[in-house]
Design an enzyme around this catalytic site. Structure first.
Site, PDB file in Angstrom:
ATOM      1  N   CYS A   1       0.688  -1.338  -0.097  1.00 28.19           N
ATOM      2  CA  CYS A   1       0.198  -0.163   0.161  1.00 28.19           C
ATOM      3  C   CYS A   1       0.824   1.166  -0.042  1.00 28.19           C
ATOM      4  CB  CYS A   1      -1.158  -0.090   1.181  1.00 28.19           C
ATOM      5  SG  CYS A   1      -2.021  -1.218   1.311  1.00 28.19           S
TER       6      CYS A   1
HETATM    7  C1  UGA Z   1      -1.292  -0.018   5.761  1.00 29.13           C
HETATM    8  C2  UGA Z   1      -2.046   1.050   6.734  1.00 29.13           C
HETATM    9  O1  UGA Z   1      -1.510   0.964   7.915  1.00 29.13           O
HETATM   10  C3  UGA Z   1      -3.652   0.780   6.673  1.00 29.13           C
HETATM   11  O2  UGA Z   1      -4.263   1.375   7.376  1.00 29.13           O
HETATM   12  C4  UGA Z   1      -4.163   0.682   5.071  1.00 29.13           C
HETATM   13  O3  UGA Z   1      -5.631   0.237   5.291  1.00 29.13           O
HETATM   14  C5  UGA Z   1      -3.359  -0.105   4.330  1.00 29.13           C
HETATM   15  O4  UGA Z   1      -1.745   0.203   4.439  1.00 29.13           O
HETATM   16  C6  UGA Z   1      -3.928  -0.186   2.962  1.00 29.13           C
HETATM   17  O5  UGA Z   1      -3.812   0.897   2.395  1.00 29.13           O
HETATM   18  O6  UGA Z   1      -4.482  -1.130   2.610  1.00 29.13           O
HETATM   19  P1  UGA Z   1      -0.209  -2.121   5.786  1.00 29.13           P
HETATM   20  O7  UGA Z   1       0.660  -2.122   4.730  1.00 29.13           O
HETATM   21  O8  UGA Z   1      -0.704  -3.729   6.205  1.00 29.13           O
HETATM   22  O9  UGA Z   1      -1.303  -1.193   6.232  1.00 29.13           O
HETATM   23  O10 UGA Z   1       0.817  -2.246   7.092  1.00 29.13           O
HETATM   24  P2  UGA Z   1       1.548  -1.226   8.216  1.00 29.13           P
HETATM   25  O11 UGA Z   1       1.191  -1.919   9.506  1.00 29.13           O
HETATM   26  O12 UGA Z   1       1.070   0.073   7.987  1.00 29.13           O
HETATM   27  O13 UGA Z   1       3.017  -1.016   7.647  1.00 29.13           O
HETATM   28  C7  UGA Z   1       3.590  -0.898   6.498  1.00 29.13           C
HETATM   29  C8  UGA Z   1       5.035  -0.958   6.694  1.00 29.13           C
HETATM   30  O14 UGA Z   1       5.611   0.042   7.317  1.00 29.13           O
HETATM   31  C9  UGA Z   1       5.754  -2.210   7.166  1.00 29.13           C
HETATM   32  O15 UGA Z   1       6.571  -2.716   6.274  1.00 29.13           O
HETATM   33  C10 UGA Z   1       6.206  -1.782   8.385  1.00 29.13           C
HETATM   34  O16 UGA Z   1       7.308  -2.484   8.840  1.00 29.13           O
HETATM   35  C11 UGA Z   1       6.547  -0.377   8.275  1.00 29.13           C
HETATM   36  N1  UGA Z   1       6.508   0.595   9.267  1.00 29.13           N
HETATM   37  C12 UGA Z   1       5.453   0.805  10.126  1.00 29.13           C
HETATM   38  C13 UGA Z   1       7.829   1.031   9.741  1.00 29.13           C
HETATM   39  O17 UGA Z   1       8.920   0.867   9.080  1.00 29.13           O
HETATM   40  N2  UGA Z   1       7.992   1.896  11.048  1.00 29.13           N
HETATM   41  C14 UGA Z   1       6.728   2.210  11.542  1.00 29.13           C
HETATM   42  O18 UGA Z   1       6.722   2.960  12.897  1.00 29.13           O
HETATM   43  C15 UGA Z   1       5.405   1.658  11.391  1.00 29.13           C
END
Ligand code: UGA
Length: 438
Positions: free
Chosen positions: A274
């Site tokens: 995403c």
């Molecule tokens: C993300 C959004 O959080 C959802 O709200 C949204 O609905 C979704 O995209 C979408 O558009 O469908 P997702 O991609 O499943 O969800 O995962 P996240 O938990 O947001 O993490 C995304 C990435 O960011 C991961 O690789 C995670 O490791 C990274 N991340 C997250 C960091 O590097 N640091 C952080 O502090 C948080």
């Protein structure tokens, strides 16, 4: 447009049995609605009808088994379903093209079929887009297509809405059933009311707005979250150069409730299907509008740089990586999933292969998906096996099991561990430890 009133179950079609469609369908069926998932991939339909889910998502199996065969059905025949539905939720994929623009071909195909079925139907459904689509898509693409294919008029013969999803992998079932907010962008009041009726029984604030505002809310949410990660990473890179622990800095920063503590984990960057796709699509749209979108582009640039920084750090420690055995712990884009799309672990792995390293990888769940993408890695069935005889190790996903590793590091040739996710507390492990941003 007549709207069914007085609550009660709605007949809902979900176009697209992918990740968003399945969670949404099971969630709505659990509220008592009669839900049909329309999926074009026959193999998926067969598996789903037999109760086997093609995706793994905590809690979904349980929810699915409660409703499948009763409130919930799966079919490949949209023509039989769309004409007898009060609400049609479009949940098909919107991938990125090479140039960053959004590929709407699945949306177009689904909407075309829905329109054709509507032309011969007496039902006045609301067609709601749940897939992530850029601002203007409902007005400029979906509405004209539906009107042309059906010979009917939006607002008079059918309704139109955008209901963005905010599901994160690993917590999607809870995100659906206990959302912080439900955003409904609608062409008119009856369209909004029907979408709201479908969500009755679910908590969270309701935001009812026009179509393009709802579309923009989705992209802004993801751009915002991604920007926090990239800003944390840029600060983290500076902290590393200044011998400051970025996690201490960001923890204190996050205590300001104007900022908040979430999405401030610095490291090897964000992956997943995403953030990159959505930020790129938004930046490309900004360009089409004659705007530069410097900040949106910088979010992606910072993110793309992080895997290389981890490899550089390893090179600074070991010298040339040619022929070196490097253990790579973590292939999933985040813990709790087998999804490797835009995974930083795979980005690091590709860079290591480019410089001639021998990469021995382990992930508790994502190895089969990773192997399909990068077959040149050596895949092991445990962290212990991956670490054995390694010249160094990198951690690219913070799986909880990695924080329990201890004796396993003793079998490394040199116990050098570079952590891209702050997955380890190195105290007492007897390893040579470096964090990417601390
Ligand atoms: C993300 C959004 O959080 C959802 O709200 C949204 O609905 C979704 O995209 C979408 O558009 O469908 P997702 O991609 O499943 O969800 O995962 P996240 O938990 O947001 O993490 C995304 C990435 O960011 C991961 O690789 C995670 O490791 C990274 N991340 C997250 C960091 O590097 N640091 C952080 O502090 C948080």
């Amino acid at each position: 447009m007549p709207v069914r009133s007085g609550g009660g179950p709605l007949r809902i079609a979900v176009a697209g049995g992918g990740y968003v469609g399945l969670v949404t369908a099971a969630g709505l069926a659990s509220l008592g609605h009669r839900v049909n998932v329309v999926e074009v991939r026959r193999a998926w339909v067969n598996a789903l009808q037999a109760g086997q889910l093609p995706i793994s998502e905590p809690g979904l199996d349980e929810l699915w088994s409660k409703v499948i065969g009763d409130e919930l059905h799966v079919t490949a025949e949209g023509d039989k379903i769309y004409g007898a539905s009060d609400l049609i939720l479009v949940c098909v994929g919107t991938p990125s093209r090479e140039d960053g623009t959004q590929d709407l071909s699945y949306i177009r195909a689904a909407v075309q079929e829905i329109g054709e079925v509507m032309s011969g139907s007496v039902v006045n459904p609301v067609v709601a887009i749940k897939s992530s689509v850029l601002p203007g898509t409902a007005d400029e693409v979906v509405r004209p297509l539906l009107e042309k294919a059906s010979g009917r008029r939006a607002g008079a013969d059918f309704g139109l809405a955008n209901v963005p999803e905010f599901l994160a992998e690993g917590t999607a079932v809870g995100d659906f059933l206990n959302p912080q907010r439900i955003v409904v962008g609608a062409l008119d009041k009856p369209s909004a009311e029907r979408v709201l009726a479908a969500h009755e029984g679910i908590g969270g604030r309701r935001i009812v707005t026009d179509l393009r505002t709802a579309e923009m809310i989705k992209y802004t949410s993801n751009a915002f979250l991604a920007s926090r990660v990239s800003l944390s990473n840029e600060i983290g890179n500076m902290c590393k150069a200044l011998s400051i622990d970025a996690y201490k800095v960001l923890e204190a920063v996050g205590m300001d409730d104007r900022i908040g503590p979430k999405f401030l984990r610095a490291g090897v960057g964000f992956g997943g299907s995403c953030f990159s796709k959505d930020v790129r699509a938004l930046a490309t749209q900004a360009g089409d509008l004659g705007l530069e979108a410097r900040l949106l582009r910088a979010i992606l640039e910072v993110n793309e740089g992080q895997p290389g920084r981890l490899v550089d750090l390893l090179e600074r420690k070991l010298g040339s990586l040619r022929g070196r055995r490097i253990a790579l712990l973590g292939l999933a884009f985040k813990p709790g999933t087998s999804d490797v799309r835009e995974s930083r672990g795979l980005a690091v792995a590709r860079l290591l292969l480019q410089v001639g390293a021998r990469v021995v990888a382990y992930d508790p769940e994502a190895a089969p998906n990773a192997r399909a993408e990068v077959p040149d890695l050596e895949y092991e069935g445990s962290a212990r096996e991956a670490l054995e005889g390694a010249d160094g190790a990198v951690i690219t996903t913070e799986w909880p099991e990695f924080s329990g590793l201890k004796e396993e590091f003793k079998s490394m040739k040199r116990p050098l561990v570079l952590d891209g996710r702050r997955a380890l507390n190195p105290e007492g492990l007897g390893i040579e430890y470096e964090g990417l941003c601390w």
